[in-house]
Design a protein around this motif. Structure first.
Motif, PDB file in Angstrom:
ATOM      1  N   MET A 124       1.136  -1.120  -0.139  1.00 17.38           N
ATOM      2  CA  MET A 124      -0.225   0.164   0.189  1.00 17.38           C
ATOM      3  C   MET A 124       1.399   0.962   0.220  1.00 17.38           C
ATOM      4  O   MET A 124       1.796   1.371   0.621  1.00 17.38           O
ATOM      5  N   ILE A 154       1.024   8.240   1.445  1.00 20.58           N
ATOM      6  CA  ILE A 154       0.580   9.520   1.027  1.00 20.58           C
ATOM      7  C   ILE A 154       1.239  10.150   1.001  1.00 20.58           C
ATOM      8  O   ILE A 154       1.834  10.991  -0.220  1.00 20.58           O
ATOM      9  N   ILE A 167       3.117   9.432  -2.693  1.00 16.10           N
ATOM     10  CA  ILE A 167       2.615  10.125  -3.658  1.00 16.10           C
ATOM     11  C   ILE A 167       2.764  12.022  -4.141  1.00 16.10           C
ATOM     12  O   ILE A 167       2.875  12.287  -5.334  1.00 16.10           O
ATOM     13  N   LEU A 168       2.792  12.666  -2.645  1.00 13.76           N
ATOM     14  CA  LEU A 168       3.718  13.768  -2.721  1.00 13.76           C
ATOM     15  C   LEU A 168       4.732  14.383  -2.564  1.00 13.76           C
ATOM     16  O   LEU A 168       5.300  14.769  -2.289  1.00 13.76           O
ATOM     17  N   ASN A 208       4.737  13.742  -9.487  1.00  9.86           N
ATOM     18  CA  ASN A 208       3.346  13.740  -9.615  1.00  9.86           C
ATOM     19  C   ASN A 208       2.806  14.958  -9.473  1.00  9.86           C
ATOM     20  O   ASN A 208       1.430  13.905  -9.722  1.00  9.86           O
ATOM     21  N   LEU A 209       3.320  15.791  -9.263  1.00 13.05           N
ATOM     22  CA  LEU A 209       1.937  17.079  -9.307  1.00 13.05           C
ATOM     23  C   LEU A 209       1.403  17.473 -10.286  1.00 13.05           C
ATOM     24  O   LEU A 209       1.450  17.101 -11.693  1.00 13.05           O
ATOM     25  N   VAL A 210      -0.503  17.592 -10.409  1.00 14.22           N
ATOM     26  CA  VAL A 210      -1.110  17.605 -11.090  1.00 14.22           C
ATOM     27  C   VAL A 210      -1.633  18.786 -11.208  1.00 14.22           C
ATOM     28  O   VAL A 210      -1.848  19.264 -12.734  1.00 14.22           O
ATOM     29  N   TYR A 211      -2.019  19.374 -10.095  1.00 13.90           N
ATOM     30  CA  TYR A 211      -3.125  20.137 -10.139  1.00 13.90           C
ATOM     31  C   TYR A 211      -2.153  21.201  -8.961  1.00 13.90           C
ATOM     32  O   TYR A 211      -2.112  21.160  -7.305  1.00 13.90           O
ATOM     33  N   GLY A 212      -1.249  23.408  -9.719  1.00 14.51           N
ATOM     34  CA  GLY A 212      -1.451  23.996  -7.998  1.00 14.51           C
ATOM     35  C   GLY A 212      -1.526  24.546  -8.270  1.00 14.51           C
ATOM     36  O   GLY A 212      -2.047  25.881  -9.822  1.00 14.51           O
ATOM     37  N   ARG A 230     -13.370  24.479 -16.736  1.00 17.95           N
ATOM     38  CA  ARG A 230     -12.407  23.874 -17.948  1.00 17.95           C
ATOM     39  C   ARG A 230     -13.075  24.639 -19.475  1.00 17.95           C
ATOM     40  O   ARG A 230     -12.189  25.520 -20.155  1.00 17.95           O
ATOM     41  N   LYS A 270      -3.375   6.651  -8.246  1.00 17.85           N
ATOM     42  CA  LYS A 270      -3.860   6.785  -6.666  1.00 17.85           C
ATOM     43  C   LYS A 270      -3.142   8.453  -6.253  1.00 17.85           C
ATOM     44  O   LYS A 270      -3.205   8.625  -7.339  1.00 17.85           O
ATOM     45  N   GLY A 271      -4.421   9.067  -6.655  1.00 21.14           N
ATOM     46  CA  GLY A 271      -4.375  10.627  -5.532  1.00 21.14           C
ATOM     47  C   GLY A 271      -4.043  10.915  -5.122  1.00 21.14           C
ATOM     48  O   GLY A 271      -3.725  10.236  -3.671  1.00 21.14           O
ATOM     49  N   ALA A 272      -3.785  12.038  -4.132  1.00 24.76           N
ATOM     50  CA  ALA A 272      -3.746  12.748  -3.136  1.00 24.76           C
ATOM     51  C   ALA A 272      -3.659  14.447  -3.425  1.00 24.76           C
ATOM     52  O   ALA A 272      -3.558  14.692  -4.372  1.00 24.76           O
ATOM     53  N   VAL A 273      -3.973  14.979  -1.641  1.00 26.43           N
ATOM     54  CA  VAL A 273      -5.003  16.330  -2.470  1.00 26.43           C
ATOM     55  C   VAL A 273      -4.139  17.073  -1.044  1.00 26.43           C
ATOM     56  O   VAL A 273      -4.502  16.088  -0.400  1.00 26.43           O
ATOM     57  N   VAL A 274      -3.965  18.542  -1.066  1.00 25.16           N
ATOM     58  CA  VAL A 274      -2.782  19.014  -0.114  1.00 25.16           C
ATOM     59  C   VAL A 274      -3.273  20.460   0.263  1.00 25.16           C
ATOM     60  O   VAL A 274      -3.583  20.425  -1.173  1.00 25.16           O
ATOM     61  N   PRO A 291      -8.747   9.563   2.000  1.00 23.16           N
ATOM     62  CA  PRO A 291      -7.524   9.931   1.428  1.00 23.16           C
ATOM     63  C   PRO A 291      -7.070   8.809   0.505  1.00 23.16           C
ATOM     64  O   PRO A 291      -6.699   8.834  -1.283  1.00 23.16           O
ATOM     65  N   ASP A 292      -7.814   7.549   0.586  1.00 19.49           N
ATOM     66  CA  ASP A 292      -7.716   6.194  -0.329  1.00 19.49           C
ATOM     67  C   ASP A 292      -8.782   5.961  -1.445  1.00 19.49           C
ATOM     68  O   ASP A 292      -8.178   5.292  -2.566  1.00 19.49           O
ATOM     69  N   GLY A 331      -7.150  11.966  -7.578  1.00 17.53           N
ATOM     70  CA  GLY A 331      -5.423  12.783  -8.275  1.00 17.53           C
ATOM     71  C   GLY A 331      -6.446  13.699  -9.290  1.00 17.53           C
ATOM     72  O   GLY A 331      -5.982  13.606 -10.382  1.00 17.53           O
ATOM     73  N   CYS A 332      -7.581  13.508  -9.810  1.00 20.01           N
ATOM     74  CA  CYS A 332      -8.785  13.580 -10.911  1.00 20.01           C
ATOM     75  C   CYS A 332      -8.202  15.697 -10.484  1.00 20.01           C
ATOM     76  O   CYS A 332      -8.749  15.875 -11.854  1.00 20.01           O
ATOM     77  N   SER A 333      -8.139  16.075  -9.932  1.00 24.10           N
ATOM     78  CA  SER A 333      -8.575  17.594 -10.157  1.00 24.10           C
ATOM     79  C   SER A 333      -8.792  18.036 -10.002  1.00 24.10           C
ATOM     80  O   SER A 333      -9.282  19.482  -9.969  1.00 24.10           O
ATOM     81  N   VAL A 387      -3.012  18.639  -5.713  1.00 22.89           N
ATOM     82  CA  VAL A 387      -2.817  17.753  -6.346  1.00 22.89           C
ATOM     83  C   VAL A 387      -2.042  17.041  -6.941  1.00 22.89           C
ATOM     84  O   VAL A 387      -1.111  17.416  -7.688  1.00 22.89           O
ATOM     85  N   TYR A 388      -2.025  15.898  -6.511  1.00 23.70           N
ATOM     86  CA  TYR A 388      -0.623  14.735  -6.980  1.00 23.70           C
ATOM     87  C   TYR A 388      -1.538  13.759  -7.203  1.00 23.70           C
ATOM     88  O   TYR A 388      -2.476  12.954  -6.624  1.00 23.70           O
ATOM     89  N   ARG A 389      -0.265  12.949  -8.324  1.00 19.55           N
ATOM     90  CA  ARG A 389      -1.167  11.476  -8.500  1.00 19.55           C
ATOM     91  C   ARG A 389       0.347  10.823  -9.575  1.00 19.55           C
ATOM     92  O   ARG A 389       0.804  11.176 -10.461  1.00 19.55           O
ATOM     93  N   VAL A 390      -0.291   9.425  -8.836  1.00 20.27           N
ATOM     94  CA  VAL A 390       0.797   8.341  -9.294  1.00 20.27           C
ATOM     95  C   VAL A 390       0.095   6.891 -10.330  1.00 20.27           C
ATOM     96  O   VAL A 390      -1.366   7.042 -10.131  1.00 20.27           O
TER      97      VAL A 390
END
Lengths: 263, 74, 362
Positions: free
Chosen positions: A1, A4, A7-8, A12-16, A195, B5-9, B49-50, B54-56, B69-72
């Motif tokens: 597993m 987090i 991932i951070l 891996n950043l997709v939106y900021g 969008r 898998k994504g994560a948000v801050v 979180p699970d 990570g769709c933003s 947003v982060y995604r792997v």
């Protein structure tokens, strides 16, 4: 597993947050559409690489402090006069990207004359028109765009069209003018709408860079404080009540009309 | 099939707890915290979180640009 | 010697703007100043110097176009006549509050309201006391000849940029419509983008390069402590103008017992009145303020102890006379300050002025 923290990672950043958006916390109420539009405008200025040629004109109204949030040169206009300032700027600096950012009180009421004439001259500017049907900054009074029977602090029993006239469709008006090139009505209440709105703004900016005439982008917006709803309720109310009167979509997409050749 | 898998801050201090991100999240990852930030807002956080893909969407609708947003692909 | 021509005052304003390197003119037609924009459109300076000329949809739009263009560090101007200038006051207050240089020309006509189209000086208070809302001042120049209509365009821009403050040429329908010999100024080059960035890069909104922070042109400051500081800065600037920029001209003041004080068209009348009075054996002199703000109070204070009285002659109900009284009072004197004026578009005659001297002082 995967944890987090794994991932951070920068890769891996997709939106900021865009670098063109400043770190100043916006003064807008929670859930206000202004923030979303500021954000996508800043993203586009960064993505299109036009920070150095951008000059914004801020209105009077809630967006009066727009200059605190988007990191470009700005001028703060008198109420409704932003299109006149933008005309002065762009006529003397034709290679700059000049835009106005105006609310419905500013653009459709006190500034109705300036916007009509700027659009009619086909000034090479982008106009961003935030229409939430109310004066937000001064406490929720009736705007020219307030819907029929809508309650505001100056129409406590609802807008009476016999007394106050009808909600004004500015975007339909300016679409009739030969000086405008791209006229569209958008919204920003869902990810898909944001969008789509961003694509419209991008097109408007590109038109200005290509010197096609005035691009006019209305964003049907919420004022949840003025409407006295939660942000989520306000979005729903906008879909149910604003969209039928202010339908979304492109109204015009062309180059401004060319002058008749002189013989 | 690759799993995403994504994560948000969420920048807790910038968040105003408007809840638009909660509404926009397709996987019910986000919720408003019972705790408040120093400005008195119930800021948004990853409750599940699970489930994040990570769709933003949350970031896109956020009026305060406080979501990263982060995604792997795993 | 520059080029000599016989021209109307309004035409000269336009010609002088082109020649001094003005970047833009925004205006709206109104009598008796419409020849300014007509001359510019006829001259097509955009082909010659690159100067932009645009007819706006209203005076309100015109002054706000000036505001926007001035914010980019360019030399811009507008012109109008009294009712049009009233409409511009909102914009002028914003321009003063945002500390932008520009030139506004008021070719005055009689008021109030729609009034007449004949010459007047009834906008003196509006010009020198602010006019719009808030504590601000314009630099106000008052030409009294077609030659000065030429010379003061360049001077007004020079002062406007020196102080980052709007300047006004306060003239009237007589000087605007009058034809006189004028020596035109030589051409000055318009500033290039680089020159503007070098001179005014700290404030002009020309697009933000990565090398500097963003420039913001605004008159807004919600923090009242900061807004008071802004006002203090403005006031210091106005005091500095009062120290450095008081301009005037004197005729036959050395041995004068009575001094006429008049500007613009009425100063021309008073020059003749001085001659007539001298021929009658009355020792009269003339002080002609050139800057109405800053008002030439210093010289009035110096003259006060040496004379028996002052008579201001104005084409209004008595406006500048208050500033003369103030100047005499501040000099610690008790000399009489009297007023003679005509209103509604009437120019006083030299004979009337001499009679007013006799009636008041002899």
């Amino acid at each position: 597993m995967m944890e987090i923290k794994d991932i951070l990672k920068p890769e891996n950043l997709v939106y900021g947050k865009s670098k063109v958006l400043t770190d100043t916390i916006m003064h807008y109420c929670p859930g206000c559409t202004h923030g979303v539009i500021h954000k996508i405008l800043a993203e586009l200025i960064e993505e299109m690489g036009i920070q150095e040629k951008a000059v914004g004109v801020a209105p009077v109204g809630c967006a009066v402090f727009a200059y605190n949030y988007i990191d470009v040169d700005w001028q703060e206009a008198a109420h409704g006069r932003a299109p006149a300032l933008a005309t002065g700027i762009v006529r003397l600096n034709p290679d700059k990207f000049v835009f106005t950012y105006q609310g419905d009180g500013d653009l459709a009421s006190i500034g109705a004359g300036e916007i009509i004439h700027a659009c009619n001259r086909g000034e090479n500017i982008l106009v961003i028109f935030i229409n939430n049907g109310i004066y937000g900054m001064t406490g929720g009074q009736m705007a020219p765009t307030t819907l029929e029977n809508m309650v505001t602090s100056t129409t406590p029993f609802g807008r009476d069209v016999e007394m106050n006239g009808y909600p004004l469709k500015m975007t339909d008006l300016v679409a009739q003018l030969p000086g405008t090139s791209y006229v569209t009505r958008q919204s920003a209440q869902t990810p898909a709408a944001v969008r789509k709105c961003k694509r419209a703004l991008k097109k408007g900016i590109q038109n200005v860079l290509d010197k096609k005439g005035t691009s006019f982008i209305e964003v049907v917006s919420t004022c949840n404080s003025g409407w006295k709803m939660t942000p989520v309720q306000a979005n729903k109310w906008m879909e149910d009540h604003m969209f039928p009167y202010y339908p979304l979509g492109d109204m015009k997409d062309c180059e401004k009309e060319k002058p008749v050749e002189k013989n | 099939m690759a799993k995403i898998k994504g994560a948000v801050v969420v920048d807790n201090e910038v968040c105003k707890g408007c809840g638009l991100c909660v509404e926009a999240c397709p996987e019910e990852v986000l919720a408003l915290n019972r705790e408040m930030n120093s400005r008195g807002y119930h800021y948004s956080y990853m409750e599940n979180p699970d489930a994040c893909i990570g769709c933003s969407n949350c970031g896109v609708v956020c009026p305060d640009a406080c979501i990263t947003v982060y995604r792997v692909k795993i | 010697m520059g080029e000599l021509r016989l021209m109307k005052g309004n035409e000269v304003l336009a010609e002088a703007a082109i020649r001094c390197g003005c970047d833009g003119y925004f205006g709206y037609p109104i009598t008796p100043q419409s020849e300014v924009m007509e001359t510019l459109m006829e001259r097509q300076p955009w082909n010659e110097t690159g100067m932009v000329v645009l007819q706006a949809e209203s005076e309100v739009a015109a002054i706000n176009m000036v505001y926007g263009a001035a914010g980019t560090g360019k030399k811009v101007m507008t012109s109008s006549s009294s009712p049009g200038v009233s409409l511009m006051l909102e914009g002028i207050s914003y321009i003063a509050g945002a500390e932008l240089p520009c030139l506004i020309v008021n070719v005055q006509r009689g008021g109030p309201g729609l009034g007449t189209i004949q010459p007047s000086q009834a906008d003196y208070f509006q010009a020198v006391k602010g006019g719009g809302h808030g504590d601000y001042k314009l630099i106000v120049l008052a030409p009294s000849s077609v030659q000065e209509m030429n010379d003061f365009v360049d001077l007004a821009f020079e002062l406007a940029f020196k102080y980052r403050n709007p300047a006004m040429i306060l003239t009237d329908g007589a000087l605007g419509q009058m034809m006189e010999k004028v020596e035109l100024s030589d051409y000055k080059k318009r500033w290039t983008e680089n020159e503007i960035a070098e001179k005014w890069g700290s404030w002009a909104t020309t697009g933000k390069p990565s090398s500097r922070n963003r420039n913001i042109i605004t008159s807004l400051e919600l923090d009242s402590c900061k807004m008071e500081m802004n006002n203090r800065r403005f006031q210091e600037k106005y005091r500095q103008m009062e120290v450095e920029e008081q301009r005037y001209e004197m005729f036959s003041c050395d041995d004068a017992e009575y001094i006429l004080i008049a500007f613009g068209t009425s100063a021309r009348v008073c020059q003749k009145a001085t001659e007539i009075a001298r021929n009658k054996g009355i020792a009269v002199g003339l002080l002609r303020p050139i800057t109405l703000f800053p008002f030439p109070a210093k010289i009035i204070g110096e003259l006060a102890p040496k004379v028996k009285g002052f008579l201001t002659v104005e084409m209004n109900a008595g406006q500048m006379v208050e500033d003369v009284k103030q100047a005499v009072y501040e000099a610690g004197c008790t000399r009489r300050v009297e007023f003679y004026g005509r209103m509604g578009g009437i120019i006083p005659s030299p004979g009337e002025v001499v009679e007013a001297i006799e009636r008041n002082f002899l």
